[in-house]
Write a protein that holds these residues in place. Structure first.
Motif, short mmCIF file in Angstrom:
data_model
loop_
_atom_site.label_atom_id
_atom_site.label_comp_id
_atom_site.label_asym_id
_atom_site.label_seq_id
_atom_site.Cartn_x
_atom_site.Cartn_y
_atom_site.Cartn_z
N TYR A 21 40.34 87.52 32.93
CA TYR A 21 40.02 86.24 33.56
C TYR A 21 38.87 86.42 34.54
O TYR A 21 37.94 85.61 34.59
N GLN A 24 35.56 86.74 32.72
CA GLN A 24 35.07 85.43 32.27
C GLN A 24 34.52 84.64 33.43
O GLN A 24 33.46 84.02 33.32
N GLU A 25 35.23 84.65 34.56
CA GLU A 25 34.78 83.88 35.72
C GLU A 25 33.44 84.40 36.25
O GLU A 25 32.56 83.62 36.58
N GLU A 26 33.32 85.70 36.33
CA GLU A 26 32.08 86.27 36.86
C GLU A 26 30.92 86.06 35.90
O GLU A 26 29.83 85.71 36.31
N GLY A 29 30.16 82.34 36.03
CA GLY A 29 29.60 81.94 37.32
C GLY A 29 28.14 82.30 37.45
O GLY A 29 27.39 81.65 38.18
N GLY A 44 36.12 85.27 41.27
CA GLY A 44 36.48 86.31 40.31
C GLY A 44 36.64 87.66 40.97
O GLY A 44 37.56 88.42 40.66
N ALA A 75 43.23 80.95 41.54
CA ALA A 75 43.09 80.33 40.22
C ALA A 75 43.21 78.81 40.31
O ALA A 75 42.51 78.08 39.61
N VAL A 78 39.94 77.52 41.68
CA VAL A 78 38.93 77.58 40.62
C VAL A 78 39.15 76.45 39.62
O VAL A 78 38.19 75.77 39.21
N HIS A 82 36.44 73.53 38.79
CA HIS A 82 35.96 73.35 37.42
C HIS A 82 36.34 71.97 36.89
O HIS A 82 35.57 71.36 36.15
N TYR A 98 36.56 76.25 31.07
CA TYR A 98 36.92 76.99 32.29
C TYR A 98 38.13 76.37 32.98
O TYR A 98 38.98 77.08 33.51
N SER A 102 41.58 78.40 33.50
CA SER A 102 42.16 78.55 34.85
C SER A 102 43.58 77.97 34.88
O SER A 102 44.47 78.55 35.52
#
Length: 129
Positions: A21, A24-26, A29, A44, A75, A78, A82, A98, A102
């Protein structure tokens, strides 16, 4: 232990989900800027740090509950941001994806909490000589 019980136990210890996770977030982002551009706190990296601390605590036999709660809170933040970006732009990719991812992580953290958290690892009995 049945295969279903083994799966449930492995999911409770699945720090790997948190790490995926984070990746993916980084990655997301860096490619995408949220609609209001106010979400630059690198959540992230926060989740990654919490996952590492949770794993270290779990290995030493301590409770990882505070770290799981903190990961769920990040989370949720986030997912909220999103979701706001999705409702503003109406773009399924990346914001809808996203948001859904999340939300799935929030469900995973909720499952871990409802299942009793991550129990400490079982100590192997010493071999008799």
């Amino acid at each position: 232990m049945s295969p279903l019980e083994q799966l449930a136990e492995s999911l409770k210890h699945a720090k790997v989900l948190g790490i995926l996770y984070v990746m993916q977030e980084e990655a997301g982002g860096r490619r995408c800027v949220p609609a209001d551009a106010s979400f630059r706190g690198r959540p992230g990296l926060v989740i990654l740090g919490l996952a590492v601390l949770s794993l270290k605590g779990w290995r030493s036999g301590k409770s990882s509950l505070p770290f799981i709660l903190a990961q769920a809170a990040v989370a949720a933040a986030v997912a909220w941001k999103h979701c706001q970006a999705y409702t503003t732009t109406k773009k399924l990719l990346p914001w809808g994806f996203y948001t859904a991812l999340s939300a799935l992580m929030i469900c995973f953290y909720s499952y871990v909490l409802l299942a009793g958290g991550n129990p400490p690892p079982k100590k192997k009995p010493a071999a008799a000589i």
